[in-house]
Write a protein that holds these residues in place. Structure first.
Motif, PDB file in Angstrom:
ATOM      1  N   VAL A 198      -1.669  -4.945 -20.683  1.00  0.00           N
ATOM      2  CA  VAL A 198      -2.094  -6.197 -20.052  1.00  0.00           C
ATOM      3  C   VAL A 198      -3.352  -6.673 -20.778  1.00  0.00           C
ATOM      4  O   VAL A 198      -4.142  -5.860 -21.255  1.00  0.00           O
ATOM      5  N   SER A 199      -3.482  -7.973 -20.916  1.00  0.00           N
ATOM      6  CA  SER A 199      -4.674  -8.545 -21.550  1.00  0.00           C
ATOM      7  C   SER A 199      -5.597  -9.064 -20.459  1.00  0.00           C
ATOM      8  O   SER A 199      -5.160  -9.829 -19.593  1.00  0.00           O
ATOM      9  N   MET A 200      -6.860  -8.633 -20.498  1.00  0.00           N
ATOM     10  CA  MET A 200      -7.820  -9.162 -19.524  1.00  0.00           C
ATOM     11  C   MET A 200      -8.955  -9.842 -20.265  1.00  0.00           C
ATOM     12  O   MET A 200      -9.293  -9.449 -21.384  1.00  0.00           O
ATOM     13  N   PHE A 201      -9.534 -10.849 -19.628  1.00  0.00           N
ATOM     14  CA  PHE A 201     -10.494 -11.714 -20.309  1.00  0.00           C
ATOM     15  C   PHE A 201     -11.766 -11.860 -19.498  1.00  0.00           C
ATOM     16  O   PHE A 201     -11.712 -12.067 -18.286  1.00  0.00           O
ATOM     17  N   VAL A 202     -12.867 -11.779 -20.221  1.00  0.00           N
ATOM     18  CA  VAL A 202     -14.174 -11.834 -19.582  1.00  0.00           C
ATOM     19  C   VAL A 202     -14.987 -12.898 -20.300  1.00  0.00           C
ATOM     20  O   VAL A 202     -14.903 -13.018 -21.523  1.00  0.00           O
ATOM     21  N   ILE A 203     -15.752 -13.654 -19.530  1.00  0.00           N
ATOM     22  CA  ILE A 203     -16.778 -14.472 -20.178  1.00  0.00           C
ATOM     23  C   ILE A 203     -18.116 -13.884 -19.740  1.00  0.00           C
ATOM     24  O   ILE A 203     -18.302 -13.542 -18.574  1.00  0.00           O
ATOM     25  N   THR A 204     -19.013 -13.723 -20.696  1.00  0.00           N
ATOM     26  CA  THR A 204     -20.295 -13.108 -20.364  1.00  0.00           C
ATOM     27  C   THR A 204     -21.453 -13.879 -21.003  1.00  0.00           C
ATOM     28  O   THR A 204     -21.284 -14.526 -22.042  1.00  0.00           O
ATOM     29  N   ASP A 205     -22.603 -13.771 -20.348  1.00  0.00           N
ATOM     30  CA  ASP A 205     -23.837 -14.315 -20.936  1.00  0.00           C
ATOM     31  C   ASP A 205     -24.692 -13.166 -21.459  1.00  0.00           C
ATOM     32  O   ASP A 205     -25.866 -13.336 -21.774  1.00  0.00           O
ATOM     33  N   GLY A 206     -24.106 -11.981 -21.491  1.00  0.00           N
ATOM     34  CA  GLY A 206     -24.822 -10.798 -21.971  1.00  0.00           C
ATOM     35  C   GLY A 206     -25.447 -10.005 -20.832  1.00  0.00           C
ATOM     36  O   GLY A 206     -25.888  -8.871 -21.036  1.00  0.00           O
ATOM     37  N   ILE A 207     -25.467 -10.624 -19.640  1.00  0.00           N
ATOM     38  CA  ILE A 207     -26.061  -9.942 -18.483  1.00  0.00           C
ATOM     39  C   ILE A 207     -24.996  -9.812 -17.387  1.00  0.00           C
ATOM     40  O   ILE A 207     -24.663  -8.727 -16.960  1.00  0.00           O
ATOM     41  N   SER A 208     -24.490 -10.962 -16.968  1.00  0.00           N
ATOM     42  CA  SER A 208     -23.441 -10.933 -15.956  1.00  0.00           C
ATOM     43  C   SER A 208     -22.136 -11.390 -16.605  1.00  0.00           C
ATOM     44  O   SER A 208     -22.103 -11.723 -17.792  1.00  0.00           O
ATOM     45  N   TYR A 209     -21.095 -11.417 -15.815  1.00  0.00           N
ATOM     46  CA  TYR A 209     -19.800 -11.799 -16.389  1.00  0.00           C
ATOM     47  C   TYR A 209     -18.898 -12.379 -15.314  1.00  0.00           C
ATOM     48  O   TYR A 209     -19.153 -12.220 -14.111  1.00  0.00           O
ATOM     49  N   LYS A 210     -17.873 -13.078 -15.763  1.00  0.00           N
ATOM     50  CA  LYS A 210     -16.810 -13.546 -14.873  1.00  0.00           C
ATOM     51  C   LYS A 210     -15.497 -13.060 -15.447  1.00  0.00           C
ATOM     52  O   LYS A 210     -15.278 -13.154 -16.662  1.00  0.00           O
ATOM     53  N   LEU A 211     -14.650 -12.576 -14.556  1.00  0.00           N
ATOM     54  CA  LEU A 211     -13.325 -12.141 -14.969  1.00  0.00           C
ATOM     55  C   LEU A 211     -12.388 -13.340 -14.867  1.00  0.00           C
ATOM     56  O   LEU A 211     -12.311 -13.983 -13.823  1.00  0.00           O
ATOM     57  N   LEU A 212     -11.703 -13.639 -15.945  1.00  0.00           N
ATOM     58  CA  LEU A 212     -10.746 -14.746 -15.943  1.00  0.00           C
ATOM     59  C   LEU A 212      -9.368 -14.185 -15.553  1.00  0.00           C
ATOM     60  O   LEU A 212      -9.185 -12.971 -15.502  1.00  0.00           O
ATOM     61  N   PRO A 213      -8.384 -15.043 -15.310  1.00  0.00           N
ATOM     62  CA  PRO A 213      -7.052 -14.523 -14.989  1.00  0.00           C
ATOM     63  C   PRO A 213      -6.524 -13.634 -16.125  1.00  0.00           C
ATOM     64  O   PRO A 213      -6.810 -13.893 -17.296  1.00  0.00           O
ATOM     65  N   GLU A 214      -5.754 -12.613 -15.748  1.00  0.00           N
ATOM     66  CA  GLU A 214      -5.173 -11.719 -16.747  1.00  0.00           C
ATOM     67  C   GLU A 214      -3.846 -12.294 -17.247  1.00  0.00           C
ATOM     68  O   GLU A 214      -3.329 -13.241 -16.657  1.00  0.00           O
ATOM     69  N   ALA A 215      -3.311 -11.711 -18.301  1.00  0.00           N
ATOM     70  CA  ALA A 215      -2.006 -12.173 -18.802  1.00  0.00           C
ATOM     71  C   ALA A 215      -1.276 -11.034 -19.493  1.00  0.00           C
ATOM     72  O   ALA A 215      -1.894 -10.081 -19.944  1.00  0.00           O
ATOM     73  N   LYS A 216       0.033 -11.174 -19.544  1.00  0.00           N
ATOM     74  CA  LYS A 216       0.818 -10.245 -20.347  1.00  0.00           C
ATOM     75  C   LYS A 216       1.321 -11.008 -21.553  1.00  0.00           C
ATOM     76  O   LYS A 216       1.759 -12.149 -21.446  1.00  0.00           O
ATOM     77  N   ASP A 217       1.209 -10.359 -22.702  1.00  0.00           N
ATOM     78  CA  ASP A 217       1.608 -10.956 -23.977  1.00  0.00           C
ATOM     79  C   ASP A 217       2.932 -10.318 -24.413  1.00  0.00           C
ATOM     80  O   ASP A 217       3.209  -9.177 -24.050  1.00  0.00           O
ATOM     81  N   TYR A 218       3.711 -11.036 -25.162  1.00  0.00           N
ATOM     82  CA  TYR A 218       4.996 -10.521 -25.682  1.00  0.00           C
ATOM     83  C   TYR A 218       4.918 -10.541 -27.189  1.00  0.00           C
ATOM     84  O   TYR A 218       5.086 -11.591 -27.799  1.00  0.00           O
ATOM     85  N   ARG A 247      -8.096  -4.121 -11.090  1.00  0.00           N
ATOM     86  CA  ARG A 247      -9.180  -4.967 -11.624  1.00  0.00           C
ATOM     87  C   ARG A 247     -10.536  -4.333 -11.338  1.00  0.00           C
ATOM     88  O   ARG A 247     -11.443  -4.369 -12.170  1.00  0.00           O
ATOM     89  N   GLN A 248     -10.655  -3.740 -10.149  1.00  0.00           N
ATOM     90  CA  GLN A 248     -11.917  -3.098  -9.796  1.00  0.00           C
ATOM     91  C   GLN A 248     -12.241  -1.956 -10.767  1.00  0.00           C
ATOM     92  O   GLN A 248     -13.378  -1.803 -11.222  1.00  0.00           O
ATOM     93  N   GLY A 271     -20.184 -15.151 -24.758  1.00  0.00           N
ATOM     94  CA  GLY A 271     -18.851 -15.646 -25.091  1.00  0.00           C
ATOM     95  C   GLY A 271     -17.798 -14.804 -24.413  1.00  0.00           C
ATOM     96  O   GLY A 271     -18.043 -14.239 -23.342  1.00  0.00           O
ATOM     97  N   PHE A 272     -16.654 -14.737 -25.076  1.00  0.00           N
ATOM     98  CA  PHE A 272     -15.503 -14.066 -24.460  1.00  0.00           C
ATOM     99  C   PHE A 272     -15.353 -12.633 -24.952  1.00  0.00           C
ATOM    100  O   PHE A 272     -15.652 -12.328 -26.104  1.00  0.00           O
ATOM    101  N   ILE A 273     -14.890 -11.791 -24.067  1.00  0.00           N
ATOM    102  CA  ILE A 273     -14.420 -10.468 -24.462  1.00  0.00           C
ATOM    103  C   ILE A 273     -12.981 -10.369 -23.970  1.00  0.00           C
ATOM    104  O   ILE A 273     -12.699 -10.636 -22.800  1.00  0.00           O
ATOM    105  N   PHE A 274     -12.111 -10.061 -24.887  1.00  0.00           N
ATOM    106  CA  PHE A 274     -10.684  -9.923 -24.592  1.00  0.00           C
ATOM    107  C   PHE A 274     -10.393  -8.437 -24.653  1.00  0.00           C
ATOM    108  O   PHE A 274     -10.592  -7.806 -25.680  1.00  0.00           O
TER     109      PHE A 274
END
Ligand code: AMP
Ligand code: GLY
Length: 427
Positions: A198-218, A247-248, A271-274
């Motif tokens: 599964v691919s999970m995506f995070v946006i961060t400012d280097g301190i905190s972060y937000k989890l974006l929706p996950e996705a499955k890639d083919y 997710r937790q 920026g983003f962390i995938f």
């Protein structure tokens, strides 16, 4: 805000589409962009690694934010280039610094980082041509299949999975002797992880972060996950097994230690962390880090994002991300890629594309298209990403496939089984 977005694929069309909806946007430019991005912003004919031209453009157009789509400019240091330049340093750059981009740019760096910060991943060792014999010995300690990874960027092709030990030894020798050029001067050998990806995506400012929706890639070209590895032939979000318990675990065992590790290493990251993850019976392991969003995952993830993307990006750039709102729409999103016959091997370009304008229940993101003599043509392997939203994955799939039925270009092909595993897994 005046924004310059770098890139030209389906991911960048999805970014441009989402940024264009922002209340905070004044002007959106995309370099070099594609015919899809031209419908929501203004394309600029500048290459993604042409830092001097990017600089001139940013000054001339009073750009406030640079959003970097692909990893290459980040690995090449565009963040640091802006930070070190008096005329550019006040422009926000969304993307990792050169040091941070090593999480994607060097598998050896990423593995050592994970080891140091206790982030769950496959057991590994790194070898060079000087200690190839130790590499052969290490392979003997593992069970089949064997996973060999070029250390550096190899256009998504640097991972080889071998079914038997003799093949693994041959491939190790080939890689260390230049199979992927300088990218495979070092090779990471690692244990094979079982489970579902599964691919999970995070946006961060280097301190905190937000989890974006996950996705499955083919990733494979053919139905039933057969055929060659591609950049990705489709994506589905949500992924049923990435439930709140999973997710937790990802947050506490992977994302938080990753951000803490970046801070401890004094690495700037906004920026983003995938996270490419393996779910082994509910336990997450990192397969790889990327310092960008996924493609085609972005085309399914951003349509589910219930937030002003530019506001989030501003939060990342000003270290105020924790005060920003980021929610997810309940609807499912499905993306199916229409590819050129032959992709990911050789394929012809310049095929005329018709029917897009008749697709009314899906969003058609452009990935590899160009306009020639006022006609839309194919210009890449992955040509279009057809995304649909609906209450269920099943209904979203129906919409995407109905949309694709209206699109034509010579030798077009697409996978007919995107999302089937998700539908079956849920039963
Ligand atoms: P990467 O470029 O690191 O994402 O690897 C490409 C693909 O190889 C991944 O998406 C996985 O399907 C597979 N892969 C990589 N590493 C492993 C591993 N340790 N165990 C199982 N599969 C792997
Ligand atoms: N779809 C996988 C990637 O963007 O790397």
């Amino acid at each position: 805000m005046n924004v310059l977005l770098l890139g030209s694929g389906g991911r960048e069309h999805a970014f441009a589409w989402k940024i264009a909806k922002s209340k905070k946007l004044k002007s959106l430019y995309i370099a070099p962009g594609n015919p899809g991005t031209a419908s929501v912003g203004k394309n600029v004919n500048i290459g993604i690694n042409d830092f001097e031209e990017i600089k001139k453009f940013c000054i001339a157009k009073e750009i406030n934010m640079l959003v970097v789509g692909p990893e290459e400019p980040l690995v090449n240091g565009i963040y640091d280039f802006f930070a070190a330049d008096d005329q550019l340093k006040n422009i926000a750059v969304i993307g990792a610094s050169k040091a941070g981009a090593m999480l994607e740019g060097s598998k050896d760096f990423a593995k050592k980082f994970m080891q140091k910060y206790n982030i769950p991943t496959a057991r590994h060792k790194t070898f060079t041509v000087e200690n190839i014999n130790s590499g052969f010995e290490f392979l003997e300690t593992l069970n089949a299949p064997y996973v060999l990874k070029a250390d550096g960027l190899a256009a998504g092709k640097g991972v080889v999975i071998c079914e038997n030990i003799n093949e693994a030894k041959t491939v190790l020798a080939e890689m260390l002797n230049g199979k992927f050029g300088t990218a495979s001067r070092k090779v990471v050998i690692e244990e094979f992880l079982k489970g579902i990806e599964v691919s999970m995506f995070v946006i961060t400012d280097g301190i905190s972060y937000k989890l974006l929706p996950e996705a499955k890639d083919y990733k494979r070209a053919g139905d039933g996950d057969k055929g060659a590895n591609t950049g990705g032939m489709g994506a589905v979000s949500p992924v049923y097994f990435a439930d709140s318990a999973f997710r937790q675990k990802v947050c506490s065992r992977i994302i938080e230690p990753t951000i803490a590790g970046l801070q401890a290493e004094k690495i700037d990251y906004q920026g983003f962390i995938f996270l490419g993850l393996m779910n082994d019976c509910g336990e997450p392991y990192v397969i790889e880090y990327n310092v960008r969003m996924g493609d085609p995952e972005t085309e399914a993830v951003l349509p589910r994002l219930n937030a002003d993307l530019l506001d989030l990006l501003e939060g990342a750039a000003t270290k105020t991300l924790s005060s920003k709102k980021c929610a997810t729409y309940a609807q499912a999103a499905v993306t199916v890629i229409c590819a050129s016959g032959g992709y990911p091997d050789s394929y012809e370009k310049g095929m005329e594309i018709s029917g897009i304008e008749t697709v009314d229940e899906s969003i058609v993101f452009h990935a590899g298209t160009t306009v020639c003599n006022n006609r839309l043509q194919t210009s890449g392997g992955r040509v279009l990403a057809v995304t649909s939203l609906d209450d269920t994955v099943e209904n979203a799939l129906k919409k995407s496939y109905a949309g694709i039925a209206k699109i034509e270009f010579r030798d077009m092909y697409f996978r007919k089984d995107i999302g089937q595993d998700i539908l079956n897994g849920k039963k």
